[in-house]
Design a protein around this motif. Structure first.
Motif, mmCIF file in Angstrom:
data_model
loop_
_atom_site.group_PDB
_atom_site.id
_atom_site.type_symbol
_atom_site.label_atom_id
_atom_site.label_comp_id
_atom_site.label_asym_id
_atom_site.label_seq_id
_atom_site.Cartn_x
_atom_site.Cartn_y
_atom_site.Cartn_z
ATOM 1 N N LEU A 133 0.832 -1.203 0.000
ATOM 2 C CA LEU A 133 0.000 0.000 0.000
ATOM 3 C C LEU A 133 0.866 1.252 0.000
ATOM 4 N N LEU A 134 1.934 1.264 0.775
ATOM 5 C CA LEU A 134 2.831 2.420 0.818
ATOM 6 C C LEU A 134 3.541 2.623 -0.518
ATOM 7 N N ILE A 135 3.933 1.534 -1.177
ATOM 8 C CA ILE A 135 4.567 1.648 -2.488
ATOM 9 C C ILE A 135 3.585 2.229 -3.499
ATOM 10 N N GLY A 136 2.353 1.766 -3.473
ATOM 11 C CA GLY A 136 1.347 2.282 -4.395
ATOM 12 C C GLY A 136 1.050 3.751 -4.167
ATOM 13 N N VAL A 137 0.928 4.155 -2.923
ATOM 14 C CA VAL A 137 0.673 5.563 -2.608
ATOM 15 C C VAL A 137 1.868 6.421 -3.011
ATOM 16 N N GLY A 138 3.067 5.907 -2.793
ATOM 17 C CA GLY A 138 4.267 6.647 -3.199
ATOM 18 C C GLY A 138 4.349 6.827 -4.703
ATOM 19 N N LEU A 139 4.004 5.783 -5.457
ATOM 20 C CA LEU A 139 4.011 5.891 -6.918
ATOM 21 C C LEU A 139 2.959 6.871 -7.413
ATOM 22 N N LEU A 140 1.795 6.870 -6.791
ATOM 23 C CA LEU A 140 0.763 7.836 -7.170
ATOM 24 C C LEU A 140 1.203 9.263 -6.858
ATOM 25 N N ALA A 141 1.888 9.461 -5.736
ATOM 26 C CA ALA A 141 2.393 10.789 -5.392
ATOM 27 C C ALA A 141 3.446 11.250 -6.394
ATOM 28 N N CYS A 142 4.331 10.339 -6.800
ATOM 29 C CA CYS A 142 5.348 10.685 -7.802
ATOM 30 C C CYS A 142 4.704 11.015 -9.150
ATOM 31 N N ALA A 143 3.711 10.256 -9.553
ATOM 32 C CA ALA A 143 3.022 10.521 -10.819
ATOM 33 C C ALA A 143 2.314 11.869 -10.769
ATOM 34 N N GLY A 144 1.709 12.190 -9.632
ATOM 35 C CA GLY A 144 1.053 13.487 -9.487
ATOM 36 C C GLY A 144 2.046 14.636 -9.551
ATOM 37 N N ALA A 145 3.209 14.467 -8.924
ATOM 38 C CA ALA A 145 4.233 15.510 -8.958
ATOM 39 C C ALA A 145 4.773 15.708 -10.369
ATOM 40 N N VAL A 146 4.977 14.615 -11.104
ATOM 41 C CA VAL A 146 5.464 14.713 -12.483
ATOM 42 C C VAL A 146 4.437 15.426 -13.354
ATOM 43 N N ALA A 147 3.166 15.069 -13.231
ATOM 44 C CA ALA A 147 2.120 15.720 -14.024
ATOM 45 C C ALA A 147 2.008 17.201 -13.670
ATOM 46 N N TRP A 148 2.084 17.529 -12.389
ATOM 47 C CA TRP A 148 1.981 18.917 -11.945
ATOM 48 C C TRP A 148 3.137 19.749 -12.498
ATOM 49 N N GLN A 149 4.362 19.221 -12.402
ATOM 50 C CA GLN A 149 5.522 19.955 -12.893
ATOM 51 C C GLN A 149 5.540 20.036 -14.422
ATOM 52 N N THR A 150 5.023 19.034 -15.101
ATOM 53 C CA THR A 150 4.954 19.080 -16.560
ATOM 54 C C THR A 150 3.998 20.175 -17.016
ATOM 55 N N LEU A 151 2.885 20.297 -16.335
ATOM 56 C CA LEU A 151 1.915 21.335 -16.702
ATOM 57 C C LEU A 151 2.396 22.728 -16.314
ATOM 58 N N ALA A 152 3.377 22.831 -15.429
ATOM 59 C CA ALA A 152 3.881 24.132 -14.988
ATOM 60 C C ALA A 152 5.008 24.663 -15.874
ATOM 61 N N ILE A 153 5.460 23.908 -16.870
ATOM 62 C CA ILE A 153 6.539 24.359 -17.757
ATOM 63 C C ILE A 153 6.000 25.481 -18.645
ATOM 64 N N PRO A 154 6.645 26.643 -18.625
ATOM 65 C CA PRO A 154 6.157 27.739 -19.466
ATOM 66 C C PRO A 154 6.435 27.465 -20.947
#
Length: 55
Positions: A17-38
């Motif tokens: 469960l912790l591995i799955g939550v960690g992977l979801l957090a990493c995917a969310g951070a990658v998507a957030w930072q990708t959308l923030a690229i000017p």
């Protein structure tokens, strides 16, 4: 039939469960930072923000 034939109820798999939550957090951070690229207006719209998202 004895009581020893009954199986214990399944336990929650905390490490998985912790591995799955960690992977979801990493995917969310990658998507957030990708959308923030000017995007510079000097270039075409093809670049790192060409992330497939639904309209």
């Amino acid at each position: 039939m004895s009581t020893s034939d009954q199986q214990a109820p399944p336990r929650l798999a905390v490490p998985e469960l912790l591995i799955g939550v960690g992977l979801l957090a990493c995917a969310g951070a990658v998507a957030w930072q990708t959308l923030a690229i000017p995007v510079s207006p000097l270039y075409s719209k093809v670049g790192p923000t060409s992330f497939p998202t639904s309209p």
